[in-house]
Design an enzyme around this catalytic site. Sequence first.
Site, PDB file in Angstrom:
ATOM      1  N   SER A 132       0.830  -1.200   0.000  1.00 49.57           N
ATOM      2  CA  SER A 132       0.000   0.000   0.000  1.00 49.57           C
ATOM      3  C   SER A 132       0.864   1.250   0.000  1.00 49.57           C
ATOM      4  O   SER A 132       1.970   1.262   0.551  1.00 49.57           O
ATOM      5  CB  SER A 132      -0.866  -0.006   1.256  1.00 49.57           C
ATOM      6  OG  SER A 132      -1.401   1.280   1.496  1.00 49.57           O
ATOM      7  N   TYR A 156      -1.236  -0.652  10.518  1.00 52.32           N
ATOM      8  CA  TYR A 156      -1.585  -1.226   9.214  1.00 52.32           C
ATOM      9  C   TYR A 156      -0.430  -1.016   8.228  1.00 52.32           C
ATOM     10  O   TYR A 156      -0.008  -1.924   7.518  1.00 52.32           O
ATOM     11  CB  TYR A 156      -2.873  -0.562   8.694  1.00 52.32           C
ATOM     12  CG  TYR A 156      -3.121  -0.757   7.229  1.00 52.32           C
ATOM     13  CD1 TYR A 156      -3.522  -2.001   6.733  1.00 52.32           C
ATOM     14  CD2 TYR A 156      -2.954   0.284   6.310  1.00 52.32           C
ATOM     15  CE1 TYR A 156      -3.733  -2.193   5.382  1.00 52.32           C
ATOM     16  CE2 TYR A 156      -3.168   0.106   4.963  1.00 52.32           C
ATOM     17  CZ  TYR A 156      -3.560  -1.135   4.496  1.00 52.32           C
ATOM     18  OH  TYR A 156      -3.765  -1.317   3.151  1.00 52.32           O
ATOM     19  N   LYS A 160       2.289  -3.690   6.174  1.00 55.99           N
ATOM     20  CA  LYS A 160       2.571  -3.712   4.734  1.00 55.99           C
ATOM     21  C   LYS A 160       4.081  -3.609   4.477  1.00 55.99           C
ATOM     22  O   LYS A 160       4.622  -4.304   3.622  1.00 55.99           O
ATOM     23  CB  LYS A 160       1.810  -2.577   4.025  1.00 55.99           C
ATOM     24  CG  LYS A 160       0.307  -2.791   4.006  1.00 55.99           C
ATOM     25  CD  LYS A 160      -0.055  -4.060   3.241  1.00 55.99           C
ATOM     26  CE  LYS A 160      -1.504  -4.451   3.341  1.00 55.99           C
ATOM     27  NZ  LYS A 160      -1.827  -5.724   2.681  1.00 55.99           N
TER      28      LYS A 160
HETATM   29  C1  UD1 Z   1      -6.146   4.723   3.563  1.00 55.07           C
HETATM   30  C2  UD1 Z   1      -4.707   4.259   3.579  1.00 55.07           C
HETATM   31  C3  UD1 Z   1      -4.474   3.233   2.511  1.00 55.07           C
HETATM   32  C4  UD1 Z   1      -5.442   2.098   2.685  1.00 55.07           C
HETATM   33  C5  UD1 Z   1      -6.849   2.672   2.568  1.00 55.07           C
HETATM   34  C6  UD1 Z   1      -7.842   1.548   2.714  1.00 55.07           C
HETATM   35  C7  UD1 Z   1      -3.079   5.931   4.274  1.00 55.07           C
HETATM   36  C8  UD1 Z   1      -2.211   7.071   3.853  1.00 55.07           C
HETATM   37  N1  UD1 Z   1      -3.830   5.389   3.328  1.00 55.07           N
HETATM   38  O1  UD1 Z   1      -6.322   5.491   2.396  1.00 55.07           O
HETATM   39  O2  UD1 Z   1      -3.175   2.721   2.605  1.00 55.07           O
HETATM   40  O3  UD1 Z   1      -5.233   1.119   1.705  1.00 55.07           O
HETATM   41  O4  UD1 Z   1      -7.045   3.640   3.592  1.00 55.07           O
HETATM   42  O5  UD1 Z   1      -8.499   1.553   3.914  1.00 55.07           O
HETATM   43  O6  UD1 Z   1      -3.084   5.533   5.398  1.00 55.07           O
HETATM   44  N2  UD1 Z   1     -12.503  11.257   2.964  1.00 55.07           N
HETATM   45  C9  UD1 Z   1     -13.485  12.175   3.285  1.00 55.07           C
HETATM   46  N3  UD1 Z   1     -14.686  11.699   3.738  1.00 55.07           N
HETATM   47  C10 UD1 Z   1     -14.931  10.365   3.898  1.00 55.07           C
HETATM   48  C11 UD1 Z   1     -13.911   9.427   3.556  1.00 55.07           C
HETATM   49  C12 UD1 Z   1     -12.704   9.915   3.108  1.00 55.07           C
HETATM   50  O7  UD1 Z   1     -13.298  13.384   3.172  1.00 55.07           O
HETATM   51  O8  UD1 Z   1     -16.044   9.993   4.333  1.00 55.07           O
HETATM   52  C13 UD1 Z   1     -11.215  11.759   2.456  1.00 55.07           C
HETATM   53  C14 UD1 Z   1     -10.025  11.422   3.344  1.00 55.07           C
HETATM   54  O9  UD1 Z   1      -9.867  12.375   4.350  1.00 55.07           O
HETATM   55  C15 UD1 Z   1      -8.889  11.398   2.332  1.00 55.07           C
HETATM   56  C16 UD1 Z   1      -9.568  10.875   1.039  1.00 55.07           C
HETATM   57  O10 UD1 Z   1     -10.965  11.113   1.224  1.00 55.07           O
HETATM   58  O11 UD1 Z   1      -8.434  12.711   2.072  1.00 55.07           O
HETATM   59  C17 UD1 Z   1      -9.349   9.396   0.822  1.00 55.07           C
HETATM   60  O12 UD1 Z   1      -9.698   8.694   2.017  1.00 55.07           O
HETATM   61  P1  UD1 Z   1      -9.895   7.094   2.033  1.00 55.07           P
HETATM   62  O13 UD1 Z   1     -10.743   6.683   0.882  1.00 55.07           O
HETATM   63  O14 UD1 Z   1     -10.373   6.728   3.387  1.00 55.07           O
HETATM   64  O15 UD1 Z   1      -8.455   6.503   1.752  1.00 55.07           O
HETATM   65  P2  UD1 Z   1      -7.048   6.889   2.437  1.00 55.07           P
HETATM   66  O16 UD1 Z   1      -7.231   7.326   3.826  1.00 55.07           O
HETATM   67  O17 UD1 Z   1      -6.318   7.784   1.503  1.00 55.07           O
END
Ligand code: UD1
Length: 332
Positions: A132, A156, A160
């Site tokens: 990841s 996590y 990885k």
């Molecule tokens: C995280 C992990 C990644 C993992 C993935 C799967 C890190 C850097 N990344 O990705 O390795 O494989 O989770 O669980 O740790 N967001 C919102 N609202 C929401 C959901 C998300 O604003 O309801 C935003 C988050 O703040 C972020 C982006 O969307 O900026 C992506 O979030 P998300 O889809 O949860 O993935 P990551 O956190 O990037």
Amino acid sequence: MSKRTVLLTGGTGFIGSHCAVAFLDAGYHVVLVDNLCNSHVNVVQNIKSSTQCPAQAQLDLVIAEVGVDKVLLDSIFLVHNVDAVIHMAAHKSVPESVKDPLKYYRNNLGSLVQMLEIMDDHGVRNIVFSSSATVYGNVQSNGVKETDALAPTNPYGWTKLWGEQMVRDTCASWGGAHGVSLRYMNPYGSHHSGRLPERPKGAANNLFPVLYEVMSGARSHVDVFGSDYPTRDGTGERDFVHVCDVAEAHVLAVNKMLDDVTCPVYDVFNVGSGSGRTVLEVIHYVESLNPGVRIPYKMVDKRAGDIASLVVDVSKAERVLGWTPKRRILVE
Ligand code: UD1
């Protein structure tokens, strides 16, 4: 000539099911192993009906937990002539890993140790490990390369990084082995059949499943975590890569292991799109694909542990595997 066989652990999950379709389309026999803790058994039928040639698809499912069900797993290797293992089975919630690190170390690392031991017992020497982007930690730059510093910020992420090292060391100790770690960015989308949507069990946490819940009415709005990040519009920026592109990277990695005599013992590749999209850009993109649909959202506080931006350089996978991310999130 008999078909080549790949064993996909975590094979009924979101990425696993798309990999299964890609391997079936490429003419492989696919054996799925999954304990169904975060996926549904009817995915198997949906994989079959998503392939180009359902009549010729050779697909098996073994319901088993890697790291636990050794006898069952052994029997797969006795029955099938496995050419390569794609080890995807893992827990993947960052916040849960912070709350319960041992659950993550036991499951994510224990399952990998057991799978490598079983592979060793049966003389199977090819493995693709699902890693990841989280191994890079809190990066400050865009265009992160595989050689950049690795500094996970949560358990996590450590599973990885250590998983990568375990694959690397084990392959180095075996003769004629090939190991590849694929560092996934943020996979999204689904197969054009429409039959393999991302459907986690329990409440969604990742952005795309949350968007689907809002569109289906299961959730009133999207909480946008943070609006003052140093990005174009203040919301978090990620490298969203289409899950079908991710799946194709696995097929190319396995093809290389099995066919290319110059394939190194171990290698690692970023699997992203190479470009960043912010949370707001994603929301507007999904709206643009669904005319008439508005996705309500609210700006809320940052989520603990989130980083501002993570976008990777994918030129190594392009150069070495001949892989290209073909699908894009277009921004107006
Ligand atoms: C995280 C992990 C990644 C993992 C993935 C799967 C890190 C850097 N990344 O990705 O390795 O494989 O989770 O669980 O740790 N967001 C919102 N609202 C929401 C959901 C998300 O604003 O309801 C935003 C988050 O703040 C972020 C982006 O969307 O900026 C992506 O979030 P998300 O889809 O949860 O993935 P990551 O956190 O990037």
